[in-house]
Scaffold this active site. Structure first.
Site, PDB file in Angstrom:
ATOM      1  N   ASN A 162       0.859  -1.181   0.000  1.00 14.59           N
ATOM      2  CA  ASN A 162       0.000   0.000   0.000  1.00 14.59           C
ATOM      3  C   ASN A 162       0.895   1.231   0.000  1.00 14.59           C
ATOM      4  OD1 ASN A 162      -2.931  -1.031   0.436  1.00 14.59           O
ATOM      5  ND2 ASN A 162      -1.688  -2.196   1.916  1.00 14.59           N
ATOM      6  N   GLU A 163       1.152   1.737  -1.183  1.00 20.55           N
ATOM      7  CA  GLU A 163       2.087   2.838  -1.367  1.00 20.55           C
ATOM      8  C   GLU A 163       1.422   4.177  -1.014  1.00 20.55           C
ATOM      9  OE1 GLU A 163       5.097   2.314  -1.819  1.00 20.55           O
ATOM     10  OE2 GLU A 163       5.554   0.780  -3.306  1.00 20.55           O
ATOM     11  N   PRO A 164       2.223   5.264  -0.936  1.00 17.65           N
ATOM     12  CA  PRO A 164       1.646   6.584  -0.701  1.00 17.65           C
ATOM     13  C   PRO A 164       0.483   6.860  -1.656  1.00 17.65           C
ATOM     14  CG  PRO A 164       4.022   6.719  -0.561  1.00 17.65           C
ATOM     15  CD  PRO A 164       3.706   5.315  -0.996  1.00 17.65           C
ATOM     16  N   SER A 166      -2.527   5.501  -0.965  1.00 16.05           N
ATOM     17  CA  SER A 166      -3.524   4.457  -0.691  1.00 16.05           C
ATOM     18  C   SER A 166      -4.580   4.961   0.282  1.00 16.05           C
ATOM     19  CB  SER A 166      -2.840   3.213  -0.098  1.00 16.05           C
ATOM     20  OG  SER A 166      -1.938   2.641  -1.024  1.00 16.05           O
ATOM     21  N   THR A 181      10.398   1.991  -3.738  1.00 17.90           N
ATOM     22  CA  THR A 181      10.177   0.575  -3.430  1.00 17.90           C
ATOM     23  C   THR A 181      10.885  -0.304  -4.447  1.00 17.90           C
ATOM     24  OG1 THR A 181       8.040   1.059  -2.420  1.00 17.90           O
ATOM     25  CG2 THR A 181       8.407  -1.202  -3.140  1.00 17.90           C
TER      26      THR A 181
END
Length: 640
Positions: A162-164, A166, A181
């Protein structure tokens, strides 16, 4: 009262945090909690439903669970697992797949039923993913939800993938991976360009439904993002901050990961401190930076207005504290890293005697010596010390395949020019070329290719050491066995690694040992090499009298730098010495422009070194000390 004190210490922290001395202790504690949950559920004839994470962080937890299974009879027959994520696309038998990872680090070693293992499917067609993700959520619900979810944290603040950006109520879905990432994963894939751009991940909303959430983090590399996650404002830019909204979460950290939390980094802001020399130095340097004044201009008012009234009251007046800290910093600066002959050394970082010292520089990779302490290296030689350098590993994984072919082509041409038979070398060359043409990311190189890569790094190391002024007899290549695997993951350290190091130390009997102390290198090689040196010296200290006069200095520079309050010896460099250091680094041609493993710092190594050295000098100057072009920094290891 103790409870009130704890609440005061942790008042900046917005969720529960438990800190352990190291990741080994912390991992055993987490494994015990998981084992207790499994056994409690077994006693009630129920399933234990676990959400599992991948990556380096949970590995020791899984190792302890395996030990509990094999040695203490912990059964996993009643356990159902759901993994957080998987790269997309990804074949389950690929080296980088989380299916393979989980089998290798846990599932193949316990008695879990295979049908109870669930990992997102990286082989799906894109048009199947939405339905698959809904079914994944439904299956978790069918088993009553997650009893416990293990999490790591990425440097973007991602949990799962869940990246920035999300959403806090997001479910299992296909996501696009953040560039950072992918850079962090690049070593696993043999380069960022080979890392998938997408992944299937459980959502933050899915994670929130777990009855218990444990987020684990180890090492200083995670400290900045942990501070944001624990003390920062809730923001989609740092998805882990959403965990502040959960009543069921706990962060489990080692000392290093917790090091930037307020109660550890600036404890004077949250509690009364037991002020010792080290803490006073750190606090005064922090205050100087906070108010933008040189140390000698700090006032009692500055202390009082910035949480340091206790220090001024107990140890003041402020000006006397300022002078003491200023003098400590001034005494750390020396142009004589081997000690200044016939000078009062009571306020100097190194001893004056013997005037000519035997200095041994350990370099984990073949270029760490000149990158991290090239100026000091040259200075020691110029000042007449008996300097040796020992390259602990060959660095043979960090050379481009195209360089291998180029060097072998050169060798073939050279042999031809001398009239020698080149048929065997040409046959080897064709074998290498055929392998490289079909090579997949992270395939283990042929022995011949690894040899050539090692020869390239060795020739560059010799050139760099010669440029620094060393004679060939003072250049040592150790080729420690732990490194020589050809794989990204190295073998465990063995007795042979320690014995080779002891032999070299006993041969040279150094007065000074310099060792890499920047443990943030993405390969993990530096910390392994340092522990080998430490073990060798500790053993020798029991039997060898020369070790009583041997000091161990740690250097940094390739991956990070010491904070000013930590520095015990700062060696200033003139503009000309900076230029000499740069040219020594340039001898490592295979690492110039774009090295194979640059980490997440896009600057070339020589640029990193120069800018870090310049920043150290500027930091000293901002505190009110002389304005040098650059400084190399060292911290002395204190033996028990």
């Amino acid at each position: 009262m103790a409870r009130l004190n704890l609440l005061e210490e942790t008042r900046f922290e917005k969720l529960p945090v438990k800190v352990y001395e190291d990741e080994h202790i912390a991992s055993r504690k987490v494994a015990k909690r998981i084992a207790d949950l499994i056994q409690r559920k077994q006693g009630n004839n129920e399933h234990a439903v676990l959400g599992l994470a991948t990556g380096a962080t949970p590995v020791k937890v899984y190792e302890e669970l395996i030990r509990l299974h094999k040695e203490e009879g912990l059964s996993f027959k009643n356990v159902i697992t759901f993994n957080l994520d998987e790269y997309y696309p990804m074949q389950p038998d690929a080296k980088q797949s989380y299916v393979k990872f989980m089998d290798e680090v846990l599932f193949n070693h316990i008695d879990i039923e295979r049908q109870n293992i669930h990992i997102p499917d990286g082989t799906l067609n894109k048009d199947e993913i939405t339905d698959y993700c809904l079914a994944y959520e439904e299956k978790i619900g069918f088993y009553g939800g997650l009893d416990l979810q293990l999490l790591g944290i990425g440097r973007t603040g991602h949990i799962g993938f869940n990246e920035p950006g999300s959403a806090p109520n997001s479910g299992t879905r296909l996501v696009t991976l953040d560039d950072l990432t992918r850079r962090d994963a690049s070593r696993d894939f043999g380069g960022k360009e080979n890392v998938p751009t997408k992944a299937i991940t459980m959502g933050i909303g899915t994670i929130f439904k777990a009855r218990e959430i444990i987020l684990m983090a180890w090492s200083r590399k995670k400290a900045p993002i942990i501070k944001k996650a624990v003390e920062g404002e809730i923001s989609g830019n740092v998805p882990a901050t959403y965990l502040q909204l959960s009543d069921n979460v706990e962060f489990i950290l080692d000392n290093d990961a917790a090091s930037e939390l307020t109660r550890f980094d600036t404890p004077w802001l949250v509690k009364d401190c037991a002020w010792d020399k080290t803490l006073i130095k750190k606090a005064v340097i922090w205050l100087s930076s906070e108010v933008g004044k040189p140390i000698l201009k700090l006032t009692d008012e500055d202390y009082n207005n910035n949480g340091m009234a206790q220090l001024a009251t107990e140890q003041g007046p402020a000006y006397q504290i300022n002078i003491d800290v200023f003098n400590q910093l001034q005494h750390s600066i020396t142009g004589w890293p081997g000690g200044k002959p016939q000078a009062d050394d009571s306020q100097r970082p190194e001893r004056k005697s013997p005037e000519k010292k035997r200095s041994l520089i350990f370099s984990p990779h073949p270029d760490d010596d000149v990158i991290s302490m090239g100026g000091t290296f040259i200075r020691l030689v110029d000042q007449g010390h008996d300097v040796h350098v020992a390259y602990q590993t060959s660095g043979n994984t960090a050379v481009w395949d195209t360089d291998v072919l180029r060097y072998v082509e050169f060798a073939i041409d050279f042999k031809r020019s001398t009239g020698e038979d080149t048929s065997k070398l040409e046959a080897t060359y064709e074998k290498m070329r055929a392998f490289i043409d079909k090579k997949q990311p992270n395939d283990i190189d042929l022995d011949e290719i690894r040899d050539v890569k090692a020869f390239i790094r060795k020739s560059e190391a010799i050139a760099g050491a010669r440029y620094a002024g060393l004679k060939d007899k003072n250049i040592h290549f150790m080729a420690l066995p732990f490194y020589e695997t050809g794989k990204r993951v190295k073998s465990p350290v063995t007795e042979k690694d320690v014995e080779l190091t002891m032999e070299l130390l006993n041969e040279i009997k150094p007065h000074q040992v310099f060792a890499a102390g920047d443990f943030a290198d993405p390969h993990g090689t530096h910390i392994v090499c340092f522990r080998i040196i430490l073990e060798a010296l500790n053993r020798l200290r029991k039997t060898e009298s020369w070790t009583k006069d041997c000091w161990l200095w740690m250097y940094r520079g390739a991956w990070q730098e010491f904070a000013v309050h930590e520095i015990e010896m700062a060696v200033p460099l003139s503009p000309q010495e900076v230029e000499r250091k740069r040219k020594a680094i340039f001898q490592h041609q295979s690492q110039k422009d774009t090295p194979v493993f640059p980490g997440d710092d896009e600057r070339e190594f020589w640029v990193r070194a120069e800018e870090r050295n310049r920043e150290t000098a500027e930091s000293y100057h901002a505190l009110g000390l002389a304005n040098y072009e650059a400084m190399e920094a060292f911290v002395r290891w204190k033996f028990d």
